[in-house]
Design an enzyme around this catalytic site. Structure first.
Site, mmCIF file in Angstrom:
data_model
loop_
_atom_site.group_PDB
_atom_site.id
_atom_site.type_symbol
_atom_site.label_atom_id
_atom_site.label_comp_id
_atom_site.label_asym_id
_atom_site.label_seq_id
_atom_site.Cartn_x
_atom_site.Cartn_y
_atom_site.Cartn_z
ATOM 1 N N GLU A 60 8.251 -7.930 -19.396
ATOM 2 C CA GLU A 60 9.704 -7.869 -19.194
ATOM 3 C C GLU A 60 10.419 -9.075 -19.794
ATOM 4 O O GLU A 60 11.501 -8.929 -20.390
ATOM 5 C CB GLU A 60 10.012 -7.756 -17.695
ATOM 6 C CG GLU A 60 9.811 -6.383 -17.103
ATOM 7 C CD GLU A 60 8.353 -6.076 -16.797
ATOM 8 O OE1 GLU A 60 7.505 -6.971 -16.988
ATOM 9 O OE2 GLU A 60 8.061 -4.947 -16.380
ATOM 10 N N HIS A 129 8.237 -3.005 -4.412
ATOM 11 C CA HIS A 129 8.914 -2.015 -5.246
ATOM 12 C C HIS A 129 10.234 -1.558 -4.634
ATOM 13 O O HIS A 129 10.823 -0.580 -5.092
ATOM 14 C CB HIS A 129 8.029 -0.792 -5.460
ATOM 15 C CG HIS A 129 6.871 -1.036 -6.362
ATOM 16 N ND1 HIS A 129 5.845 -1.871 -6.030
ATOM 17 C CD2 HIS A 129 6.580 -0.555 -7.598
ATOM 18 C CE1 HIS A 129 4.950 -1.889 -7.010
ATOM 19 N NE2 HIS A 129 5.378 -1.113 -7.985
#
Length: 326
Positions: A60, A129
């Site tokens: 990322e 998450h």
């Protein structure tokens, strides 16, 4: 108008903007060959090819930085984070580079980039998450933060984000992806950044909310109506910049407000919104503002505990009754 899912509306927004402007491209993990981890980019590789729909490694920080560099030299990237919890790996790129570049360069560089992807409490995905990062990113000057609640808004707001000349954090809620609704097929249909929307008119209390909490709040408003209470549901849509005029107009009408969000309570979005209301419209309030948030703990895997963490219809109704002194 056409009826489509929230994820299909996002796909349509990106497709239309890529057809309109050949500087727009999409990059991220599994966006091309796999058609997106949540199928938001379904069919786009076949349509636009691998120079504009680009699979990236699990890195990322790397592909967010590539996107910022591309934006600085005139392209208009859309960077997809599979889940916004993973954006923390690229945190330095977002808040130190994307957010500051226009200011630090004295206006020599703009960064027309969209960082988009899923977040929220989606169902048994556990603590790592299930982050709600909107308060974190809204804290930084230079970033705009948008969170649509309906398929129509998903399309119109994403198009506005792609056309904007500054970095936009565009957060989609995973539990809304399959929701269906009417969506304009007009390629110029755009929902402006910083424009709230009254999803339900009311006169007794204002429920200020965004993202999936709009759905919870509308269900609560239906239940309240059975009890003779008229609740107005205001969807903020853009977290930053805030449509304060719309909020104050509604609060001035109802004289009572509650704020509903899936965020944690400490330094959450509701804290900032309540502060703005108190400073601008204190004399209009007939009761202290109530906040309904997630509980202040990491998300558990256990489904029943997870549901207990979230704002529910019952908790929204209870908060409304408190501001009505019932």
């Amino acid at each position: 108008m056409a009826v489509m899912q929230y994820r299909e509306a996002l796909n349509l927004a990106m497709t239309e903007e890529m057809e309109r402007d050949d500087r727009v491209f999409l990059m991220g993990e599994e966006v091309a060959e796999y058609n997106g981890a949540y199928k938001v980019s379904q069919g786009m590789l076949d349509r636009f090819g691998d120079r504009r729909i680009i699979d990236t490694p699990i890195s990322e920080n790397g592909f967010a930085g590539i996107g910022i560099g591309a934006a600085m030299v005139g392209l208009r990237p859309i960077v997809e984070f599979m889940t916004f919890s993973f954006s923390y790996v690229a945190f330095d790129q977002l808040v130190n580079n994307a957010a500051n570049m226009r200011y630090m360069s004295g206006g020599q560089f703009s960064v027309p980039i969209v960082f988009r992807g899923n977040s929220g409490i989606a169902g048994n995905l556990g603590a790592t998450h299930s982050h709600r990062p909107e308060a974190l990113y809204a804290h930084f000057p230079g970033l705009k933060v948008m969170m649509p609640s309906t398929p129509s808004d998903a399309k119109g707001m994403l198009k506005a984000a792609i056309r904007d000349d500054d970095p936009v954090i565009f957060i989609e809620h995973e539990n809304l992806l399959g929701d269906k609704g009417e969506v304009s097929e007009d390629p110029d249909f755009v929902v402006p950044i910083g424009k709230a929307d009254v999803k339900r008119e009311g006169s007794d209390v204002t429920i200020i909310t965004y993202s999936r909490s709009v759905i919870t709040s509308l269900k609560a408003a239906e239940k309240l109506e059975e009890e003779g209470i008229s609740a107005e549901v205001l969807d903020m849509r853009t977290i930053r910049p805030l449509d304060l005029d719309a909020i104050l107009n509604s609060v001035t009408k109802t004289h009572r407000a509650i704020i509903v969000e899936e965020n944690w309570p400490y330094c959450g979005i509701g804290a900032g919104v309540a502060d703005r209301i108190y400073r601008a419209a204190f004399d209009e309030l007939d009761a202290p503002i109530q906040r309904v948030t997630a509980k202040d703990a990491p998300l558990p895997y256990n489904r029943r505990l997870e549901l207990d963490m979230l704002p529910s219809v019952e908790r929204v109704v209870e908060a409304v009754n408190q501001v009505l002194y019932r």
